[in-house]
Design an enzyme around this catalytic site. Structure first.
Site, short mmCIF file in Angstrom:
data_model
loop_
_atom_site.label_atom_id
_atom_site.label_comp_id
_atom_site.label_asym_id
_atom_site.label_seq_id
_atom_site.Cartn_x
_atom_site.Cartn_y
_atom_site.Cartn_z
N CYS B 63 0.88 -1.18 0.00
CA CYS B 63 0.00 0.00 0.00
C CYS B 63 0.91 1.23 0.00
O CYS B 63 1.91 1.23 -0.72
CB CYS B 63 -0.99 -0.03 1.16
N TYR B 64 0.59 2.26 0.77
CA TYR B 64 1.40 3.49 0.69
C TYR B 64 2.65 3.40 1.56
O TYR B 64 3.75 3.65 1.12
CB TYR B 64 0.55 4.70 1.10
#
Lengths: 159, 67
Positions: B63-64
């Site tokens: 993800c981030y």
């Protein structure tokens, strides 16, 4: 979020699941390739000059000065064998006694920036803090290059 | 149990044919993602959406950051 995704995949029968927990922030801050609609937008990493002058902790100032291009005096980045930034010898420090070393006169722990910083953000920081040069490193501290305020402004203006 | 990896391990696995999956929402994927990654947002991760993945090859999700 990615740990939950990894566990969910396992619950769906996937047996070789890996979680790249540092995520895309880590990837982009290492200056690695990007894909997507924003991938072509210039960032600090785009304008950083890769030919930044470097030296080792033990190098005498006289030798650094001798390697300096005659047309301009530039700051010199102090790095180790892994190109990790340890310090910065500013141009005024290069006027010191030539027998002194980079370690003697360097600024320790200089501020560094990641290559995925936007040019707008960088320009604003440089203006607000009176910064003329930005050291660009990966999130691991490895030197990628140096960007001047002029480089940032020129690229923002599209030239 | 899923294995947490770093950037170096990701590159090695990708070279060996691992499949990269970004689990962030579609808009974030569209803006920027890792080369070769596909997008299956976490909320849409089910038997249907993962049918496009090869179970015999490693799968890397991201993800981030550490969120």
């Amino acid at each position: 979020m990615s740990p939950r995704a990894a566990w969910r995949l396992e619950s769906l029968g996937f047996t070789r699941v890996f979680d790249y927990a540092p995520g895309k922030l880590d990837w982009f801050s290492a200056g690695l390739p990007r894909e997507g609609a924003m991938a072509g937008v210039p960032t600090l990493g785009t304008v950083a000059r890769r030919d930044a002058m470097t030296c080792r902790l033990t190098e005498p100032i006289s030798e650094i000065r001798a390697r300096m291009p005659s047309e301009e005096v530039r700051p010199c980045v102090v790095v180790n064998d892994q190109r990790i930034v340890l310090g910065l010898v500013r141009t005024d420090a290069l006027k010191a006694d030539g027998q002194r070393t980079a370690e003697d006169v360097m600024l320790s722990g200089p501020v560094t920036f990641r290559p995925n910083v936007s040019l707008e953000e960088m320009a604003s920081y440089m203006e607000g803090h009176g910064v003329r040069q930005a050291l660009v490193t990966t999130s691991d501290g490895e030197l990628l290059g140096m960007a001047s305020r002029e480089d940032v402004e020129k690229r923002r203006a599209g030239s | 149990m899923p294995t947490t990896i770093d950037r170096t391990q990701l590159r090695k696995l990708a070279d060996e044919g691992a499949q990269l999956v970004e689990v962030l929402p579609h808009q974030e994927y569209e803006a920027e993602h890792l080369p070769g990654a596909i997008n299956i947002p976490l909320r849409q991760l089910d038997r249907t959406t993962t049918a496009q993945l090869d179970k015999s090859r490693p799968v890397i999700v991201y993800c981030y950051d550490y969120q």
